[in-house]
Write a protein that holds these residues in place. Structure first.
Motif, PDB file in Angstrom:
ATOM      1  N   ARG A   1       0.828  -1.215   0.000  1.00 19.92           N
ATOM      2  CA  ARG A   1       0.000   0.000   0.000  1.00 19.92           C
ATOM      3  C   ARG A   1       0.865   1.270   0.000  1.00 19.92           C
ATOM      4  O   ARG A   1       0.411   2.332  -0.410  1.00 19.92           O
ATOM      5  CB  ARG A   1      -0.927   0.014   1.205  1.00 19.92           C
ATOM      6  N   GLY A   2       2.102   1.174   0.484  1.00 19.79           N
ATOM      7  CA  GLY A   2       2.987   2.341   0.546  1.00 19.79           C
ATOM      8  C   GLY A   2       3.939   2.442  -0.627  1.00 19.79           C
ATOM      9  O   GLY A   2       4.911   3.196  -0.568  1.00 19.79           O
ATOM     10  N   VAL A   3       3.676   1.698  -1.726  1.00 17.86           N
ATOM     11  CA  VAL A   3       4.543   1.732  -2.912  1.00 17.86           C
ATOM     12  C   VAL A   3       3.823   2.504  -4.014  1.00 17.86           C
ATOM     13  O   VAL A   3       2.895   1.985  -4.625  1.00 17.86           O
ATOM     14  CB  VAL A   3       4.890   0.313  -3.392  1.00 17.86           C
ATOM     15  N   PRO A   4       4.225   3.745  -4.295  1.00 15.44           N
ATOM     16  CA  PRO A   4       3.539   4.526  -5.320  1.00 15.44           C
ATOM     17  C   PRO A   4       3.949   4.180  -6.739  1.00 15.44           C
ATOM     18  O   PRO A   4       3.201   4.423  -7.684  1.00 15.44           O
ATOM     19  CB  PRO A   4       3.937   5.974  -4.977  1.00 15.44           C
ATOM     20  N   SER A   5       5.175   3.651  -6.908  1.00 14.49           N
ATOM     21  CA  SER A   5       5.664   3.398  -8.261  1.00 14.49           C
ATOM     22  C   SER A   5       6.606   2.210  -8.281  1.00 14.49           C
ATOM     23  O   SER A   5       7.231   1.861  -7.277  1.00 14.49           O
ATOM     24  CB  SER A   5       6.379   4.639  -8.821  1.00 14.49           C
ATOM     25  N   LEU A   6       6.708   1.610  -9.474  1.00 16.32           N
ATOM     26  CA  LEU A   6       7.536   0.421  -9.665  1.00 16.32           C
ATOM     27  C   LEU A   6       8.158   0.516 -11.044  1.00 16.32           C
ATOM     28  O   LEU A   6       7.447   0.688 -12.039  1.00 16.32           O
ATOM     29  CB  LEU A   6       6.664  -0.841  -9.549  1.00 16.32           C
ATOM     30  N   ASP A   7       9.505   0.418 -11.130  1.00 15.88           N
ATOM     31  CA  ASP A   7      10.143   0.465 -12.442  1.00 15.88           C
ATOM     32  C   ASP A   7      10.577  -0.931 -12.865  1.00 15.88           C
ATOM     33  O   ASP A   7      10.322  -1.926 -12.171  1.00 15.88           O
ATOM     34  CB  ASP A   7      11.311   1.456 -12.450  1.00 15.88           C
ATOM     35  N   ALA A   8      11.255  -1.012 -14.020  1.00 18.27           N
ATOM     36  CA  ALA A   8      11.622  -2.315 -14.586  1.00 18.27           C
ATOM     37  C   ALA A   8      12.580  -3.070 -13.673  1.00 18.27           C
ATOM     38  O   ALA A   8      12.499  -4.298 -13.540  1.00 18.27           O
ATOM     39  CB  ALA A   8      12.249  -2.123 -15.965  1.00 18.27           C
ATOM     40  N   THR A   9      13.503  -2.345 -13.020  1.00 19.89           N
ATOM     41  CA  THR A   9      14.452  -3.006 -12.128  1.00 19.89           C
ATOM     42  C   THR A   9      13.747  -3.529 -10.888  1.00 19.89           C
ATOM     43  O   THR A   9      14.047  -4.626 -10.397  1.00 19.89           O
ATOM     44  CB  THR A   9      15.569  -2.028 -11.715  1.00 19.89           C
ATOM     45  N   GLY A  10      12.785  -2.754 -10.371  1.00 27.28           N
ATOM     46  CA  GLY A  10      11.985  -3.228  -9.245  1.00 27.28           C
ATOM     47  C   GLY A  10      11.166  -4.448  -9.628  1.00 27.28           C
ATOM     48  O   GLY A  10      11.007  -5.386  -8.830  1.00 27.28           O
ATOM     49  N   MET A  11      10.661  -4.434 -10.870  1.00 23.53           N
ATOM     50  CA  MET A  11       9.887  -5.577 -11.354  1.00 23.53           C
ATOM     51  C   MET A  11      10.776  -6.824 -11.433  1.00 23.53           C
ATOM     52  O   MET A  11      10.350  -7.934 -11.065  1.00 23.53           O
ATOM     53  CB  MET A  11       9.329  -5.239 -12.745  1.00 23.53           C
ATOM     54  N   ASN A  12      12.005  -6.639 -11.881  1.00 23.94           N
ATOM     55  CA  ASN A  12      12.938  -7.759 -11.948  1.00 23.94           C
ATOM     56  C   ASN A  12      13.235  -8.314 -10.555  1.00 23.94           C
ATOM     57  O   ASN A  12      13.359  -9.540 -10.375  1.00 23.94           O
ATOM     58  CB  ASN A  12      14.233  -7.316 -12.620  1.00 23.94           C
ATOM     59  N   ALA A  13      13.317  -7.427  -9.556  1.00 34.01           N
ATOM     60  CA  ALA A  13      13.554  -7.880  -8.180  1.00 34.01           C
ATOM     61  C   ALA A  13      12.384  -8.718  -7.667  1.00 34.01           C
ATOM     62  O   ALA A  13      12.585  -9.717  -6.955  1.00 34.01           O
ATOM     63  CB  ALA A  13      13.792  -6.673  -7.277  1.00 34.01           C
ATOM     64  N   LEU A  14      11.157  -8.335  -8.019  1.00 39.49           N
ATOM     65  CA  LEU A  14       9.985  -9.118  -7.607  1.00 39.49           C
ATOM     66  C   LEU A  14       9.962 -10.479  -8.312  1.00 39.49           C
ATOM     67  O   LEU A  14       9.548 -11.497  -7.715  1.00 39.49           O
ATOM     68  CB  LEU A  14       8.702  -8.344  -7.906  1.00 39.49           C
ATOM     69  N   GLU A  15      10.383 -10.492  -9.568  1.00 36.58           N
ATOM     70  CA  GLU A  15      10.450 -11.772 -10.285  1.00 36.58           C
ATOM     71  C   GLU A  15      11.479 -12.698  -9.639  1.00 36.58           C
ATOM     72  O   GLU A  15      11.258 -13.921  -9.531  1.00 36.58           O
ATOM     73  CB  GLU A  15      10.781 -11.524 -11.754  1.00 36.58           C
ATOM     74  N   ASN A  16      12.621 -12.125  -9.210  1.00 36.46           N
ATOM     75  CA  ASN A  16      13.617 -12.931  -8.503  1.00 36.46           C
ATOM     76  C   ASN A  16      13.067 -13.436  -7.172  1.00 36.46           C
ATOM     77  O   ASN A  16      13.362 -14.563  -6.757  1.00 36.46           O
ATOM     78  CB  ASN A  16      14.885 -12.102  -8.265  1.00 36.46           C
ATOM     79  N   LEU A  17      12.280 -12.602  -6.503  1.00 35.25           N
ATOM     80  CA  LEU A  17      11.651 -13.021  -5.242  1.00 35.25           C
ATOM     81  C   LEU A  17      10.686 -14.173  -5.494  1.00 35.25           C
ATOM     82  O   LEU A  17      10.634 -15.129  -4.696  1.00 35.25           O
ATOM     83  CB  LEU A  17      10.915 -11.847  -4.613  1.00 35.25           C
ATOM     84  N   TYR A  18       9.948 -14.106  -6.596  1.00 33.18           N
ATOM     85  CA  TYR A  18       9.024 -15.185  -6.929  1.00 33.18           C
ATOM     86  C   TYR A  18       9.782 -16.496  -7.148  1.00 33.18           C
ATOM     87  O   TYR A  18       9.356 -17.575  -6.664  1.00 33.18           O
ATOM     88  CB  TYR A  18       8.227 -14.808  -8.186  1.00 33.18           C
TER      89      TYR A  18
END
Length: 561
Positions: free
Chosen positions: A483-500
């Motif tokens: 809820r406290g994340v206003p934005s997500l870029d491609a590098t952040g998206m890659n970090a979430l994919e690694n977390l998955y």
């Protein structure tokens, strides 16, 4: 709103939306304001033409051609454009090394870039240039301009072939030839400088720069002083601007690309800053993109008619407002008045002493340096901001504006990313087992469910913190609260994919809680929502916990008293 977005001169809009009575009252005021501004612009245009390494009349050509076109086509009600001190050192350097053809090529490039910036609606981007950078390079330009005037102010004589293009060369030449100082020139310069600073306190309605010229001419001509005048150094041409297309080549344009970009950036920043100042004075709003297009057209026309680069002039714009100007008619009248001066009075410019010109430019440098803002920033800003300010200031003096702005923007972006990354945190929920704890309203979680909360933007400056997320051997579901994340870029998206992938390797399923619109859009575009499963994206943390319980086959916890 659609009308506002079109590239359309603001003059047409004013005429269209004003009644005949309003125009009848305002037009005479604009004519008077235009005459007043022309009187202010006359000595400045001559002085800035000389400071730019060209002839005095070329400064007037710039004020006439660019001043008229930019007022007619521009996006500000009261903007006055012409040669400015910000361009003087840049133009002088181009003329000294590449001649007028090089300057024309660079200015045409700048004009095209300005037009493209306006057409692609990049006017708002200029607002992202930090105050520390604009303050730093403006102060640096002021110092450079002041150093360049000391030769004429002191009446120094340089040996033939002395290099005076770069600021470092000018300082060396000053130091090496200080013994040739002309006391009479110094007296004229000091008197003119005193007039420039003291006259506004006595008669504020009469431009002090004009009175300084009169004082200088009276001293030199009346007392027969041995002081160089404009007529000693330049052949005065009182003819009107004529169209001239020089021999241009692809190689010349290629060589002048960097200079053209410098002129375009500076013209955009200076003109839009001037528009903002003018808006605050008349409670209006300028059209940034229209103004950029007009600046581009005005600059191209200026050099094709013998002028130099132009931009919005804050001092002349302020004089226009104070004189009652409220429409672009004032700026157009100011250009027409200068045409008359050029045609009938220009030969008298030969009498103006060079120390008087130097005094006017030293006064301009003092006014533009913004030393109060500079000192205030040094005292109150963060260490990083002060470092950016000082570096931009020093690089502008020692090297040039392109290097100064590029270095300043690079440092600013690094500092900004560091600041934002420090605001972003990834923390796991703590589990309280103390029955006597004073903490209340805690959510009861199954042992196999773990919750991490992310606060702040997820971008390339903080993604390593995602790696801090860990799971236990008994963890089956990991809830990520966003809820406290206003934005997500491609590098952040890659970090979430690694977390998955990490969670999948440990037999843990991801559940996301309260993903905001922009991050969710990025996740969908990357296919991440389909990968995790649409059902694992929940609207709230309570919904996410309940979903985890359902997947575990557990019901809601019993209510406690």
């Amino acid at each position: 709103m659609q009308q506002r977005d079109k590239i359309k001169p603001i003059l047409f809009s004013i005429i269209k939306h004003s009644s005949p009575e309003e125009l009848k009252r305002q037009i005479p005021r604009d004519i008077v304001a235009g005459i007043v501004v022309a009187i202010v612009a006359l000595p400045l245009s001559i002085a800035l033409g000389i400071a730019s390494g060209v002839s005095p009349e070329q400064g007037l050509y710039t004020a006439i051609v660019a001043g008229f076109l930019i007022a007619f086509l521009g996006g500000s009600r009261v903007q006055i454009s012409g040669p400015t001190a910000a361009f003087a050192t840049i133009v002088a350097g181009i003329v000294a090394t590449d001649g007028m053809d090089g300057l024309i090529a660079a200015t045409i490039i700048a004009g095209i870039l300005l037009i493209l910036m306006g057409l692609f609606k990049l006017g708002a981007v200029i607002r992202f240039v930090p105050f520390t950078i604009t303050t730093g390079f403006t102060a640096g330009i002021a110092v450079t301009l002041a150093i360049g005037q000391l030769k004429d102010f002191l009446g120094l004589t340089y040996p033939a072939g002395t290099a005076t293009v770069e600021t470092v060369d000018k300082v060396a030449a000053l130091a090496g030839n200080i013994a040739t100082v002309n006391a009479q020139a110094c007296i004229v310069g000091l008197v003119c400088l005193a007039v420039l600073f003291l006259w506004p306190r006595l008669v504020p309605r009469v431009p002090s720069s004009l009175m300084a010229l009169f004082a200088g001419v009276a001293l030199v001509s009346g007392l027969g002083l041995d002081v160089l005048t404009i007529g000693d150094l330049y052949a005065i041409n009182s003819g009107l601007p004529e169209f001239h297309l020089p021999q241009l080549s692809f190689a010349l344009f290629r060589d002048q690309l960097a200079n053209g970009a410098t002129i375009a950036i500076l013209a955009a920043i200076e003109s839009l800053l001037s528009c903002v100042v003018a808006d605050s004075m008349i409670s209006s709003h300028h059209r940034a993109n229209d103004e950029l297009v007009a600046q581009g057209i005005g600059n191209i026309a200026s050099v094709l008619f013998g002028g130099i680069p132009a931009t919005g002039a804050i001092a002349r714009t302020a004089a226009n407002v104070k004189a009652g100007g409220r429409t672009p008619i004032a700026g157009m009248v100011h250009a027409l008045v200068l045409v008359a001066v050029l045609a009938f009075l220009m030969p008298y410019a030969a009498l103006i002493p060079m120390p008087a010109i130097a005094a006017i430019l030293l006064h301009v440098a003092y006014n533009m340096c913004g030393w109060r803002n500079f000192a205030h920033l040094c005292q109150t800003a963060s260490k990083g901001a002060v470092a950016t300010l000082l570096l931009t200031f020093a690089l502008t003096i020692v090297f040039d504006l392109v290097i100064a702005i590029a270095a300043g923007m690079l440092i600013t972006m690094v500092l900004f990313m560091k600041m934002v990354s420090e605001e972003t945190e990834v923390k796991g929920w703590k589990y309280y087992g103390d029955e006597n704890s004073e903490v209340t309203h805690l959510r009861e979680l199954p042992k196999s469910v773990r919750v991490y909360e992310i606060n702040g933007p997820m971008f390339f400056g903080m993604t390593e913190r995602i790696a801090d997320i860990s799971v236990k051997d008994f963890t089956r579901y990991l809830i990520i609260r966003m809820r406290g994340v206003p934005s997500l870029d491609a590098t952040g998206m890659n970090a979430l994919e690694n977390l998955y992938e990490y969670c999948s390797a440990h037999g843990v399923s991801l559940i996301f809680s309260h993903v905001n619109e922009q991050p969710l859009k990025t996740m969908r575009r990357a296919g991440f929502v389909d990968l995790v499963g649409e059902e694992h994206f929940r609207a709230s943390i309570d919904d996410a916990i309940a979903h985890a319980r359902d997947l575990l086959g557990e019901g809601a916890p019993a209510a406690t008293e």
